[in-house]
Design a protein around this motif. Structure first.
Motif, short mmCIF file in Angstrom:
data_model
loop_
_atom_site.label_atom_id
_atom_site.label_comp_id
_atom_site.label_asym_id
_atom_site.label_seq_id
_atom_site.Cartn_x
_atom_site.Cartn_y
_atom_site.Cartn_z
N THR A 216 -42.60 0.07 9.82
CA THR A 216 -42.59 0.72 11.14
C THR A 216 -41.53 1.81 11.21
N LYS A 217 -40.63 1.83 10.23
CA LYS A 217 -39.61 2.87 10.20
C LYS A 217 -39.18 3.12 8.76
N ASP A 446 -39.11 3.33 2.86
CA ASP A 446 -39.61 2.52 3.98
C ASP A 446 -38.76 1.27 4.15
#
Length: 482
Positions: A216-217, A446
């Motif tokens: 997600t980030k 990631d």
């Protein structure tokens, strides 16, 4: 022993030379050729089924010894000469004994399932060494496969023990299939099993490599390695030298921040911090972190009275000290230099994610790094210092822990490789400081954790092989009495 014609001397010589050269290339710290390990043992294992036990020992020992000679220059640079001889001769001796045991059982019981004897022995001996040796998993033949990513993914299920099993099973199966075919014995089941194992491994590897990212980030990281000549500046000595080295590193922070870095990591043992100067040095790093709004990971040698500690400071953007990690696994030279090991992993929370820091040789130990995995570590930061010749290999050994544990890694090595890789062991960014040349590297990683079977079940495959090893020992004793 068999109804086949005796093995000719020419065939034996060519097979021995072929095996030795293939092993030499696969073990080489500079060639990085993975496929030669898959074929190197074939002529040795095949000939063993057609030779006496004495000849089997001779060709197995000689062929493997030729291969292990590729490590001699490297070993001479880090070990005393007696240990170089011991290491170089011991592994061929162990290999030859394993081949002799496999030969005895394969010829005695004549069943296709005896093809598993040699890989079981090779895997079990390595596993025992992992658990008992000071160097952990260093020297495992599994690391020769680091460029063969589909096979590397097996480590997420079994640890690197599965890779060792695979690269010894395949040549054994080929040799046994040829031998049985020439003797007009059935090879159907053995062929199906061999093909089935390879297909299953490749399918799993391809599927895992093509998984959609769940991150997600992401995070932009930067690393710097300064010119090694700075450590040999004769004009600056004592405590001034430490300050000089610290400033050389810190000057590069601004440049990496301009490239987008949110975390800047330095290599292992940047300089030595005396006890009375520790607060001043930490404050210098805190001030730099606050000024540039960047997280800094610095690894220093910290002096405490008559002993030293190898420590990594993790300093947040606001100046908070997130971790003060002490290296747990030391190599022999550090112990001789009065360094003391730590005990606990370097886990910390940063912006809501679990991250970790480990130092160089810590990454050689499966069970220890599994503690990071079980804590759902999303990314691991590894300051390191390699020995020039082993930069590629040592960086890939660390990447294998990522495959086993399901996390990405940022690794910065003096006189080695600066790497950023994902949880599959894919190299995303890499720079080379093997010769001590100054290097800057920045890249994106990631932030994610992938649960693995190895992380959940631990060394289940190594234990399974150990049980099979004990069973084969019983059968071997029985075979010798018959």
């Amino acid at each position: 022993m068999s109804d086949l014609k005796p093995v000719s001397k020419a065939f034996l010589a060519v097979g021995l030379l072929f095996a030795g050269i293939c092993w030499y290339l696969s073990f080489s710290l500079s060639a990085h050729i993975w496929w030669t390990l898959w074929v190197a043992p074939v002529p040795i294992l095949y000939c063993s089924l057609r030779l006496t036990s004495k000849w089997t020992f001779l060709i197995a020992f000689t062929g493997y010894l030729i291969g292990r000679l590729s490590w001699v220059p490297y070993l001479q640079s880090i070990l005393p000469l007696p240990l170089v001889f011991l290491f170089t001769l011991l592994l061929p001796l162990i290999f030859a004994l394993q081949v002799m045991a496999a030969r005895k059982l394969m010829l005695t019981y004549c069943h296709w399932s005896t093809v598993f004897v040699f890989p079981v022995w090779a895997t079990t001996i390595e596993y025992i060494r992992f658990l008992t040796a000071r160097d952990g998993t260093a020297g495992s033949i599994a690391y020769t496969q680091c460029d063969f990513l589909p096979v590397v993914q097996v480590a997420s299920l079994t640890g690197i023990q599965g890779i060792t099993f695979l690269v010894t099973f395949f040549p054994t199966a080929i040799a046994f299939i040829i031998y049985r075919y020439q003797r007009k014995q059935s090879i159907r089941t053995l062929s199906f099993v061999t093909i089935g194992v390879l297909v299953a491994v490749m399918v799993w590897g391809v599927v895992r490599l093509n998984q959609t990212s769940s991150a997600t980030k992401s995070l932009q990281v930067g690393m710097v390695a300064i010119d090694k000549r700075a450590y040999h500046n004769e004009n600056i000595k004592g405590e001034d030298r430490d300050l000089y080295l610290a400033n050389l590193y810190l000057r590069q922070v601004g440049e990496l921040v301009k490239q987008g870095a949110k975390i800047v990591m330095f290599p292992e043992k940047m300089f030595t911090v005396r006890a009375n100067r520790r607060p001043g040095f930490i404050q210098q790093f805190i001030d730099t972190a606050i000024t540039h709004r960047v997280c800094i990971i610095a690894c220093v040698t910290q002096q405490k009275g008559d002993y030293y500690e190898n420590r990594a400071w993790v300093i947040k953007e606001d100046g908070a000290l997130l971790a003060d990690y002490q290296k747990v696994h030391l190599f022999e030279g550090e112990l001789l230099d009065s360094l003391k090991p730590g005990k606990e992993p370097g886990l910390f929370l940063r912006n809501g994610t679990t991250e970790g820091v480990a130092i160089c040789k810590d990454m050689d130990f499966q069970q220890y790094i599994s503690r990071y995995s079980r804590a759902d570590c999303d990314v691991l930061y590894v300051p390191a210092w390699d020995f020039e010749r082993d930069g590629w290999m040592h960086s890939r050994m660390a990447m294998m822990r990522c495959v086993e544990g399901g996390f990405g890694m940022v690794r910065n090595a003096r006189q080695g490789r600066l790497t950023i890789n994902d949880y599959c062991g894919r190299v995303l960014y890499e720079a080379n400081s093997d010769k001590g040349t100054p290097v800057l590297l920045s890249g994106n990683i990631d932030i994610q954790h992938h649960a693995t079977l190895y992380n959940k079940w631990g060394d289940w495959f190594g234990m399974l092989n150990a049980i099979a090893f004990l069973v084969s020992l019983v059968l071997l004793v029985k075979a010798r009495r018959t």
